[in-house]
Enzyme design. Structure first.
Site, PDB file in Angstrom:
ATOM      1  N   HIS A 205      58.561  64.398  -5.929  1.00 47.66           N
ATOM      2  CA  HIS A 205      58.516  65.968  -5.963  1.00 47.66           C
ATOM      3  C   HIS A 205      59.719  66.480  -5.668  1.00 47.66           C
ATOM      4  CE1 HIS A 205      57.046  65.161  -2.083  1.00 47.66           C
ATOM      5  NE2 HIS A 205      57.181  66.592  -1.938  1.00 47.66           N
ATOM      6  N   ASP A 207      60.011  70.335  -2.990  1.00 50.09           N
ATOM      7  CA  ASP A 207      59.238  71.128  -2.735  1.00 50.09           C
ATOM      8  C   ASP A 207      59.449  72.580  -3.050  1.00 50.09           C
ATOM      9  OD1 ASP A 207      58.465  69.303  -1.001  1.00 50.09           O
ATOM     10  OD2 ASP A 207      59.962  69.709   0.700  1.00 50.09           O
ATOM     11  N   HIS A 262      62.394  64.197  -3.770  1.00 50.49           N
ATOM     12  CA  HIS A 262      62.269  62.966  -2.764  1.00 50.49           C
ATOM     13  C   HIS A 262      60.924  62.231  -3.017  1.00 50.49           C
ATOM     14  CE1 HIS A 262      61.010  66.718  -1.223  1.00 50.49           C
ATOM     15  NE2 HIS A 262      60.220  66.300  -0.531  1.00 50.49           N
ATOM     16  N   ARG A 272      53.966  55.257   9.324  1.00 54.12           N
ATOM     17  CA  ARG A 272      54.809  56.194   9.438  1.00 54.12           C
ATOM     18  C   ARG A 272      54.253  57.641   9.561  1.00 54.12           C
ATOM     19  NH1 ARG A 272      59.980  58.571   7.442  1.00 54.12           N
ATOM     20  NH2 ARG A 272      59.315  60.336   6.850  1.00 54.12           N
TER      21      ARG A 272
END
Ligand code: GA4
Length: 330
Positions: A205, A207, A262, A272
């Site tokens: 996607h 941002d 990204h 993570r």
């Protein structure tokens, strides 16, 4: 509380990657105190849409403190976390991203950073949880915002825009529609059996906002899509920030800066955790190319729209959609 059944592993995107791309040298590293920082930022935003920021002035202590508090939250029993969900969009979310059927191997907390528009859900996240978590978020967000204001001022300077606060004033505005996200990607041991496949934690996607400021622990996972369509891994660095251009800044620079696509992959062994500040303008703000950036006779690549209109449209889209497409001028 709404209890939703969990999607099974085969409903998640499993991607086959043929060769690991780890072109760490391609990620520009910018020192905030470097006299050339503004020029290097402009170059990075034009070419890649992302850079790593070092010597940024935010203490590692405040990052680590928030990381610890956030891990405490994500390690709570599911029933406790569910009290802060489902994300609407604010609050606790588990696997479901946005309102239109996207799923990922991720749990998250999405919070509003602006006290003027803080939703009840954002506050509910901290109800019953130690005050320490709330202060860790507040301290961290305060420090990151200050640094982000400096970064966008340098970008404006580098672009030769006057006044240099054209961008920072939008983020500083008391009505700025900015938000903050804590993402937790649990390890997925079942991946071991699916050799050669990678599990998508957060699907590809861009941002929507002006800029995003990300800090993660030392676990790999973040990947960016370069201009030629190759996915490149961004080596993690828990002491630094990764700053990326959002859709609104791409429009304000009439396409000069690139809102980079990204995604994040989950790991089979390591968890993570990432913390992201999304700096957005007030809802009523018109998003259009900054006049001083338009060369003589150069028209806008986009129709004029307000940030509110863009957000409404974004929340009707799927994660991977090219959201700016609807706003391009003919
Ligand atoms: C992507 C960037 C931010 O995380 C976010 C996301 C938002 C959400 O999770 O609620 C969106 C997504 C993001 C873009 C398209 C819409 C909205 C999920 C979704 C499917 C908070 C944002 O502002 O846009």
């Amino acid at each position: 509380m709404v209890v939703l059944s969990q999607p099974a592993l085969d409903q998640f995107s499993l991607i086959k990657t043929y060769k690991p791309t780890n072109l760490s040298t391609e990620i520009p590293v910018i020192d905030l105190a470097d006299p050339d920082a503004k020029t290097l930022m402009v170059k990075a935003c034009e070419e890649i849409g992302l850079f790593k920021l070092v010597n940024h002035g935010v203490s590692l202590e405040s990052m680590m403190n928030l990381e610890t508090q956030a891990l405490n939250f994500f390690n709570l029993p599911q029933s406790d976390k569910d009290k802060a969900g489902p994300a609407d969009p604010f609050g606790y979310g588990d696997k479901r991203i946005g309102p239109n059927g996207d799923i990922g191997w991720v749990e998250y907390l999405l919070l509003n950073t602006n006290p003027q528009v803080t939703s009840q859900k954002s506050l509910a996240v901290f109800r019953g949880s130690p005050q320490k978590f709330r202060s860790a978020v507040e301290d961290y967000v305060l420090a990151v915002k200050r640094m982000a204001f400096q970064v966008v001022e340098l970008m404006a300077d580098g672009l030769g825009i006057e006044p240099r606060n054209v961008l920072s004033k939008l983020l500083r505005d008391e009505k700025s529609d900015s938000c903050f996200r804590l993402n937790y990607y649990p390890p997925c041991p079942e991946l071991q059996a699916l050799s050669g496949r990678n599990l998508v934690g957060f699907g590809e996607h861009t941002d929507p906002q002006i800029i995003s400021v990300l800090r993660s622990n030392n676990t790999t996972g973040l990947q960016i899509c370069t201009r030629d369509g190759t996915w490149v891994s961004v080596p993690p660095d828990q002491t630094s920030f990764f700053i990326n251009v959002g859709d609104a800044l791409q429009v304000m620079t009439n396409g000069r800066f690139r809102s980079v696509k990204h995604r994040v992959m989950a790991d089979k062994m390591k968890s993570r955790i990432s913390m992201i500040y999304f700096g957005g303008p007030p809802l009523s703000e018109k998003i259009a190319p900054l006049p001083s950036l338009l060369a003589e006779g150069e028209g806008s690549l986009y129709k004029e729209f307000t940030w509110c209109e863009y957000k409404i449209s974004a929340y009707k889209s799927r994660l991977a959609d090219y959201r700016l497409g609807l706003f391009e001028s003919n």
